[in-house]
Write a protein that holds these residues in place. Structure first.
Motif, PDB file in Angstrom:
ATOM      1  N   CYS A 213      22.379  45.385  29.402  1.00 55.72           N
ATOM      2  CA  CYS A 213      21.779  44.510  28.684  1.00 55.72           C
ATOM      3  C   CYS A 213      21.707  44.857  26.966  1.00 55.72           C
ATOM      4  O   CYS A 213      21.930  44.426  26.035  1.00 55.72           O
ATOM      5  CB  CYS A 213      20.455  43.893  29.039  1.00 55.72           C
ATOM      6  SG  CYS A 213      20.887  42.717  30.778  1.00 55.72           S
ATOM      7  N   ALA A 214      21.033  46.151  27.134  1.00 55.76           N
ATOM      8  CA  ALA A 214      20.840  46.636  25.822  1.00 55.76           C
ATOM      9  C   ALA A 214      21.788  47.693  25.663  1.00 55.76           C
ATOM     10  O   ALA A 214      21.600  48.955  25.949  1.00 55.76           O
ATOM     11  CB  ALA A 214      19.451  47.462  25.889  1.00 55.76           C
TER      12      ALA A 214
ATOM     13  N   LEU B 286      18.356  49.629  37.981  1.00 57.22           N
ATOM     14  CA  LEU B 286      17.874  49.020  37.115  1.00 57.22           C
ATOM     15  C   LEU B 286      17.968  49.532  35.956  1.00 57.22           C
ATOM     16  O   LEU B 286      18.487  48.863  34.768  1.00 57.22           O
ATOM     17  CB  LEU B 286      16.288  49.127  37.365  1.00 57.22           C
ATOM     18  CG  LEU B 286      15.652  48.282  38.674  1.00 57.22           C
ATOM     19  CD1 LEU B 286      14.307  48.864  38.870  1.00 57.22           C
ATOM     20  CD2 LEU B 286      15.659  46.733  38.346  1.00 57.22           C
ATOM     21  N   TYR B 287      18.396  51.138  35.623  1.00 55.27           N
ATOM     22  CA  TYR B 287      18.821  51.592  34.424  1.00 55.27           C
ATOM     23  C   TYR B 287      20.159  51.205  34.116  1.00 55.27           C
ATOM     24  O   TYR B 287      20.447  50.921  32.977  1.00 55.27           O
ATOM     25  CB  TYR B 287      18.872  53.191  34.682  1.00 55.27           C
ATOM     26  CG  TYR B 287      19.054  53.723  33.447  1.00 55.27           C
ATOM     27  CD1 TYR B 287      18.197  54.049  32.816  1.00 55.27           C
ATOM     28  CD2 TYR B 287      20.501  54.361  33.352  1.00 55.27           C
ATOM     29  CE1 TYR B 287      18.321  54.806  31.423  1.00 55.27           C
ATOM     30  CE2 TYR B 287      20.650  55.169  31.790  1.00 55.27           C
ATOM     31  CZ  TYR B 287      19.680  55.498  31.092  1.00 55.27           C
ATOM     32  OH  TYR B 287      19.768  56.060  30.084  1.00 55.27           O
TER      33      TYR B 287
ATOM     34  N   TRP C 234      19.737  47.672  32.773  1.00 53.49           N
ATOM     35  CA  TRP C 234      19.232  47.582  31.306  1.00 53.49           C
ATOM     36  C   TRP C 234      20.052  48.188  30.236  1.00 53.49           C
ATOM     37  O   TRP C 234      20.224  47.694  29.032  1.00 53.49           O
ATOM     38  CB  TRP C 234      17.875  48.265  31.309  1.00 53.49           C
ATOM     39  CG  TRP C 234      17.385  48.892  30.127  1.00 53.49           C
ATOM     40  CD1 TRP C 234      17.394  50.234  29.314  1.00 53.49           C
ATOM     41  CD2 TRP C 234      16.691  48.058  29.303  1.00 53.49           C
ATOM     42  NE1 TRP C 234      16.933  50.178  28.113  1.00 53.49           N
ATOM     43  CE2 TRP C 234      16.269  48.650  27.940  1.00 53.49           C
ATOM     44  CE3 TRP C 234      16.239  46.925  29.459  1.00 53.49           C
ATOM     45  CZ2 TRP C 234      15.625  48.314  26.783  1.00 53.49           C
ATOM     46  CZ3 TRP C 234      15.313  46.214  28.278  1.00 53.49           C
ATOM     47  CH2 TRP C 234      15.057  47.067  27.114  1.00 53.49           C
TER      48      TRP C 234
ATOM     49  N   CYS D 252      21.351  51.593  24.748  1.00 52.20           N
ATOM     50  CA  CYS D 252      20.812  52.479  25.616  1.00 52.20           C
ATOM     51  C   CYS D 252      21.968  52.737  26.351  1.00 52.20           C
ATOM     52  O   CYS D 252      21.716  53.324  27.396  1.00 52.20           O
ATOM     53  CB  CYS D 252      19.745  51.801  26.443  1.00 52.20           C
ATOM     54  SG  CYS D 252      18.237  51.567  25.497  1.00 52.20           S
TER      55      CYS D 252
END
Length: 697
Positions: free
Chosen positions: A510-511, A503-504, A507, A514
């Motif tokens: 996508c971002a 999940l990290y 994320w 980060c």
């Protein structure tokens, strides 16, 4: 719990386990997920992971994960051997005897799905029946098998530890000791005191020393600088598809504005770090501790095991950890702060157990439909639906307990950090012991007591009544712990998919802001995984006599863990330290406790089943087990605490004429320099400006 509810739980968890394994097999072949599923070997050729895990040898595991990784895998090997024998006895002999009994009700094979799983327990055997002697014999047999395998593993791993020492290259921790409580005269420095003392009393073996400094403030500055470096790298990694830099956000902040702002802050921090490093080198910021290095391993061992001063509170020595394993923030705390921290940790640990007792009481209530309808009367109509009731009683309680238990290891590690250990490995071994005690008392006993006879916390106040009371409350929770083991199949399968890391990673993809600049392989959390594995050994052994239905599910868990962790240790986890197998004594002691607890419960069971002779003849078994443990403690445990004079001198003589030793001793002089004290370096980034990067961060 009825058989159909157990079957529902088995079906759900088996399906989820297969699904997670399939997801892993699919995603691991996709290039975007290499950093998640194979960060240690991103360019290695792909092959079926199950076959590869089976084919790898112990030498491969040792090379990839160190001796600690070998010990962790040996836990599964030992458990599979024990519970394979237990399953043969339990499922092949004891369970048919239990099911064919008529203590609870008459046998009706046509309505088996609606029967209680208690029909497969010893409770269904007629009181005073001669068939109970089969259970008595099984207790002796499985104890003998477990003790033989424990002895074999202890001997094997202690031999591996000696082999690891004799074949290893020279390591700084073998030549270095940590000296604390260094007395300093007025106007003198810690460095001068250390140099004078060891030149006088260890003149033939003393090499050098490194004084420890207070670097708490400096370390905070370095952490701030590291965070800003990460933000800068993330901002610079953001590009439009056209290759042009992004425009301003809301017409206010542009990319160049943020880069300039962060670089200015980083330069200011860089200057503050240099000033703080200069201040830290002054004697006023010295800590009364130093790493002292010697020219031989034997010289270092003498400094550790011979008292250095007539005053035992001065010149205290202990083993130095590996330089990369040192927990430097420990040295910034005073003696009083560490003493207070130990007291706070003791109180906090008790409070944590009490809180978990309340949680366990609630969770156990979910396994009883009558109690749940009393708590939540407005859900009575919904709870009457067969599928809903089976899900709640057979699946939901163990899921809740798994979820809440997952947060405890990080709390225990924080507690151990507060106690003032000088190494990360020391912190995690202490946390492992804390987690094992917490797991035994707050997961096992809390669920046994609160689920069966709420309020029986006084069960241990009368030692004579412990066997008979445990013989009542432990069998009552057999169904809950069976579903707990089954639910753990999904838990251990999720280790393959690395859900949190996945999940990290998604994320971060996508971002872009980060996204991490580089992905370091994670380290294995032995302090949480070893107690978790030992818990299932505890459940399997304590319910071996009482409810052998649990045994095949426990065996499946260990088989899954064997393959999954062999794969993970080779592809995912990178060792942060290597204690040389010092986790095994924890495993040995935990297994001995499980065996003795099984004996106590069996003594109580035979007493309740009106077979007092069997109870009396079983009394020597825990005594013999404890005597066996004492023998192993005297025979093998010293090997895990220190190396012998024979091994130390033999190793020193082998290497004293090697030319590379001169270079090793030259590097040893600076091996224990605090990373926070190292000079700042600059590294050119891909951008047109140079970004300060901190080598010590």
């Amino acid at each position: 719990m009825i058989v159909s509810a157990l079957a529902t739980s088995v079906g759900i968890n088996l399906g989820l386990t297969v699904l997670l394994a399939a997801v892993y097999s699919l995603l691991r072949r996709r290039p975007p997920y290499v950093d998640v599923y194979s960060p240690r070997r991103p360019y290695a050729p792909l092959e079926p992971w199950l076959a590869a895990a089976w084919r790898r040898t112990e030498e491969d595991i040792h090379a990839a994960a160190g001796l600690d990784g070998v010990v962790f895998v040996r836990i599964f090997v030992f458990s599979i051997r024990v519970f394979a024998a237990a399953a043969v006895l339990g499922v092949g002999v004891l369970m048919p005897v239990n099911f064919l009994g008529d203590q609870l009700r008459q046998i009706d094979f046509s309505d088996l799905p609606n029967k209680s799983v208690d029909l497969f327990s010893v409770s269904n055997v007629q009181d005073g029946s001669n068939k109970l002697w089969l259970h008595f014999s099984a207790a002796y047999i499985i104890t003998g098998v477990a003790c033989y395998l424990l002895y074999y593993e202890y001997k094997y791993i202690s031999g591996k530890r000696l082999e690891y020492f004799m074949t290893s290259k020279p390591l700084p921790q073998h030549f270095t000791v940590l000296v604390r409580a260094i007395p300093v005269t007025d106007g003198g420095s810690v460095s001068d005191a250390v140099d004078k003392f060891f030149k006088e009393y260890h003149s033939s073996t003393y090499l050098s020393h490194t004084v420890v400094h207070q670097t708490g403030k400096l370390r905070r500055l370095l952490n701030d600088a590291e965070n800003i470096c990460t933000k800068l790298a993330n901002i610079k990694s953001v590009r439009h598809p056209s290759g042009d830099p992004p425009g301003k956000f809301l017409g206010i902040f542009g990319r160049n504005d943020l880069v300039g702002k962060y670089q200015k802050r980083l330069e200011d921090l860089e200057e503050n770090v240099r000033m703080e490093q200069s201040d830290a080198t002054r004697s006023r910021q010295e800590v009364a501790a130093a790493f002292v290095s010697f020219r031989s391993r034997y010289g270092a061992a003498n400094a550790i095991y011979i008292r250095q001063s007539d005053n035992p509170t001065e010149w205290q020595t202990e083993h130095a950890p590996d330089p990369h394993d040192v927990y430097w923030p420990f040295f910034s705390t005073s003696f009083m702060e560490r003493w207070i921290s130990k007291f706070v940790v003791f109180v906090a640990s008790i409070l944590l157990i009490l809180v978990f007792l309340l949680v366990a009481a609630f969770v156990q209530g979910l396994t009883y439909m009558e109690q749940l309808e009393t708590w939540l009367p407005f859900l009575k109509n919904i709870l009457e639906i067969a599928v809903v009731s089976q899900l709640i009683t057979g699946y939901l309680p163990s899921v809740i307990l798994h979820f809440l238990s997952s947060y405890v290891p990080s709390i225990m590690k924080l507690f151990s950090t507060m106690q003032g250990f000088i190494s990360v490995s020391g912190i995690e071994r202490s946390a492992c012991n804390k987690m094992l005690r917490f797991t035994i008392w707050s997961v096992f006993f809390a669920n046994v007591l609160t689920g069966s006879v709420l309020g029986q916390l006084k069960i241990f106040l009368d030692p004579k009544e412990i066997p008979s009371r445990l013989a009542v409350v432990v069998p009552a929770q057999a169904s809950f712990f069976i579903t707990y083991v089954v639910t753990s199949w999904t838990s251990i399968a999720s280790e393959l998919t690395q859900t949190a890391s996945l999940l990290y990673h998604l994320w971060g993809s996508c971002a872009k802001c980060c996204k991490r600049d580089d992905s370091k392989p994670p380290s294995m959390h032995y302090h949480s995984e070893i107690p978790r594995v030992l818990l299932f050994g505890l459940l399997g052994l304590t319910y071996f006599i009482v409810s052998p239905l649990i045994l095949p599910f426990v065996l499946v868990y260990f088989c899954l863990g064997y393959f999954i962790y062999r794969n993970q240790l080779f592809n995912v986890y990178s060792p942060k330290y290597d204690t040389g197998g010092r986790f095994w004594p924890i495993v040995h002691n935990g297994t001995i406790f499980s065996l003795v607890l099984m004996h106590i419960i069996a003594i109580g069971v035979f007493g309740l089943k009106k077979l007092p002779l069997a109870s009396s003849l079983l009394v020597p078994l825990p005594v013999l087990t404890l005597l066996f443990n004492e023998y192993c403690r005297n025979r093998f445990l010293p090997i895990f605490k220190a190396y012998s004079t024979e091994a130390l001198i033999k190793k020193d003589r082998e290497e004293q004429s090697k030319p590379e030793m001169a270079e090793f001793f030259s590097n040893l002089v600076t091996a224990y320099c605090d990373p926070a004290m190292k000079p700042i370096q600059r590294s050119s980034n891909s951008d047109d400006r140079t970004t300060p990067l901190l080598s010590s961060a």
